[in-house]
Motif scaffolding. Structure first.
Motif, PDB file in Angstrom:
ATOM      1  N   SER A 270       0.834  -1.204   0.000  1.00 31.40           N
ATOM      2  CA  SER A 270       0.000   0.000   0.000  1.00 31.40           C
ATOM      3  C   SER A 270       0.866   1.251   0.000  1.00 31.40           C
ATOM      4  CB  SER A 270      -0.935   0.003   1.216  1.00 31.40           C
ATOM      5  OG  SER A 270      -1.820  -1.100   1.167  1.00 31.40           O
ATOM      6  N   ARG A 285     -11.112   5.043  -7.384  1.00 28.19           N
ATOM      7  CA  ARG A 285     -12.232   4.614  -6.554  1.00 28.19           C
ATOM      8  C   ARG A 285     -12.220   3.125  -6.231  1.00 28.19           C
ATOM      9  NH1 ARG A 285     -16.755   4.550  -8.940  1.00 28.19           N
ATOM     10  NH2 ARG A 285     -17.945   4.493  -7.014  1.00 28.19           N
ATOM     11  N   LEU A 305     -15.195   2.455  -3.887  1.00 26.91           N
ATOM     12  CA  LEU A 305     -15.536   3.423  -2.849  1.00 26.91           C
ATOM     13  C   LEU A 305     -16.402   4.537  -3.420  1.00 26.91           C
ATOM     14  CD1 LEU A 305     -11.958   3.565  -1.329  1.00 26.91           C
ATOM     15  CD2 LEU A 305     -13.868   2.127  -0.598  1.00 26.91           C
ATOM     16  N   ILE A 309      -9.893   8.249  -3.950  1.00 27.42           N
ATOM     17  CA  ILE A 309      -8.953   8.331  -2.827  1.00 27.42           C
ATOM     18  C   ILE A 309      -7.531   8.047  -3.326  1.00 27.42           C
ATOM     19  CG2 ILE A 309     -10.626   7.762  -1.030  1.00 27.42           C
ATOM     20  CD1 ILE A 309      -8.231   5.068  -2.038  1.00 27.42           C
ATOM     21  N   ASP A 311      -5.034   8.006  -0.377  1.00 24.28           N
ATOM     22  CA  ASP A 311      -4.327   8.047   0.904  1.00 24.28           C
ATOM     23  C   ASP A 311      -4.014   6.647   1.414  1.00 24.28           C
ATOM     24  OD1 ASP A 311      -6.659   7.523   3.293  1.00 24.28           O
ATOM     25  OD2 ASP A 311      -7.357   8.155   1.320  1.00 24.28           O
ATOM     26  N   THR A 314      -6.728   4.564   3.867  1.00 24.71           N
ATOM     27  CA  THR A 314      -7.898   3.991   3.197  1.00 24.71           C
ATOM     28  C   THR A 314      -7.513   2.799   2.327  1.00 24.71           C
ATOM     29  OG1 THR A 314      -8.945   6.178   3.150  1.00 24.71           O
ATOM     30  CG2 THR A 314      -9.876   4.488   1.716  1.00 24.71           C
ATOM     31  N   GLU A 317      -6.421  -0.171   4.731  1.00 29.63           N
ATOM     32  CA  GLU A 317      -7.550  -0.762   5.453  1.00 29.63           C
ATOM     33  C   GLU A 317      -8.483  -1.516   4.513  1.00 29.63           C
ATOM     34  OE1 GLU A 317      -8.020  -1.094   8.634  1.00 29.63           O
ATOM     35  OE2 GLU A 317      -6.131  -0.058   9.015  1.00 29.63           O
ATOM     36  N   THR A 318      -8.701  -0.974   3.312  1.00 31.57           N
ATOM     37  CA  THR A 318      -9.556  -1.657   2.345  1.00 31.57           C
ATOM     38  C   THR A 318      -8.917  -2.974   1.911  1.00 31.57           C
ATOM     39  OG1 THR A 318     -10.359   0.487   1.528  1.00 31.57           O
ATOM     40  CG2 THR A 318     -10.751  -1.443   0.134  1.00 31.57           C
TER      41      THR A 318
END
Length: 356
Positions: A270, A285, A305, A309, A311, A314, A317-318
């Protein structure tokens, strides 16, 4: 058919160089654009050449960068400024050709087989572009000139910063034979280790294998290796190329069986994705998780989403939630990948997705 004339232009430490240009107090000092040693998930977007001497590289966690160089200066990115400078550079390119394929804010391919000013020499055009960037923007760029995209891109990195490298048509095949396998497109750490284990260290070693053997060992990429080591690269410069996704993946030296280890790897992936998104100035998204198990079975899971995004929290965690949905208990995982896509809702002001 006439021999193509391809130039790859790569701005030198682009974000960092712009910051040092605009702030004299930063000149000659090790600086990092993006990230921060405080807070979780900060990564290096670009490091100045002074910082690179300490081993600091793009996509590196900020805390690691500070460990390598305690006096490093962290500078927040100014993407509107970088885009403005990038557009100016592209305008310089347009003086010579409209066949421009942007790869990111700081690099692009140019096809100058037929240039607007009828200069004829790709080397002369590259010199003029470099000089214009220096005179008009007070920045430097490195350029590679050859007959194909692959060789031009490799050449642009050979004499950084402020370099110009020309690989003549008759030199291409011998150049590819001497090129270390780590420099080949798509060859990451794991593939390079596999190649080295097979006593394949450079293009000449790859050239000893048949196309079928390369495909058997390396999949579809084997066909590319077979052609490129022989100097065959017919890919055209694509002026309207769009980035569809940004991602990172890794194959592990041993199978992952613990959820904590899987999450630790997702965290690293990530971070890499966020660094690349910052470089391309993109938001998306859809987060996609890729998993390859020890038995080579492969699956993907994705989550779209409500808003674009880019960041780290996010995305990370996704990815973790997508992993949990696969019921990761009692499994053995040999590869993980994280990708962000669906950029359509986050386009620049021009109305089209252009990265330069």
């Amino acid at each position: 058919m006439s021999v193509r004339k391809i130039i790859h232009v790569d701005m030198d430490a682009f974000y960092a160089s712009v910051e040092q240009r605009d702030n004299p107090a930063l000149r000659g000092k090790p600086i990092v654009v993006g990230g921060s040693p405080e807070g979780r998930g900060g990564v290096v977007a670009t490091a100045s050449y002074e910082a690179r001497k300490f081993g600091i590289r793009s996509a590196m966690p900020s805390k690691r960068a500070q460990q390598l160089c305690p006096e490093v200066i962290f500078v927040p990115p100014r993407f509107p400024v970088y885009r403005e400078v990038s557009q100016y550079v592209r305008d310089i390119f347009r003086r010579y050709t409209d066949l421009i394929e942007p790869l990111s804010l700081d690099e692009a391919y140019l096809d100058v087989t037929e240039d607007k000013l009828h200069i004829g020499s790709a080397i002369a055009i590259a010199r003029q572009i470099k000089q214009a960037i220096r005179d008009e923007l007070q920045l430097t760029a490195s350029a590679g000139v050859s007959v194909s995209k692959f060789v031009a891109k490799i050449a642009s990195d050979m004499q950084k910063p402020d370099g110009l490298t020309f690989i003549a048509p008759e030199q291409v095949e011998s150049f590819m034979e001497q090129l270390p396998v780590e420099k080949f497109f798509g060859v990451g750490k794991v593939t390079a280790e596999k190649m080295n284990g097979m006593q394949l260290f450079n293009g000449a070693d790859l050239k000893r294998l048949t196309e079928d053997e390369l495909v058997r060992h390396f999949g579809k990429a084997g066909r590319f290796y077979y052609k490129i080591v022989r100097g065959i690269d017919d890919r055209a410069v694509q002026p309207h190329r769009e980035t569809k996704s940004v991602g990172a993946e890794d194959t592990f030296p041993f199978d992952l069986t613990q959820i904590d280890d899987m999450n630790a790897e997702l965290e690293k992936l990530s971070q890499k994705v966020v660094a690349r998104l910052e470089k391309y100035q993109l938001k998306g998204r859809t987060v996609t998780l890729k998993i390859k198990y020890a038995d080579f079975r492969q699956i993907t899971r994705n989550q779209s989403l409500h808003a674009p995004i880019a960041d780290f929290p996010t995305i990370f965690e996704t990815a973790k939630q997508l992993l949990l949905r696969t019921e990761p208990d009692d499994v053995k995982i040999r590869l993980l990948g994280v990708t962000l896509s669906n950029f359509n809702e986050e386009k620049p002001e021009t109305g089209q997705l252009s990265l330069f």
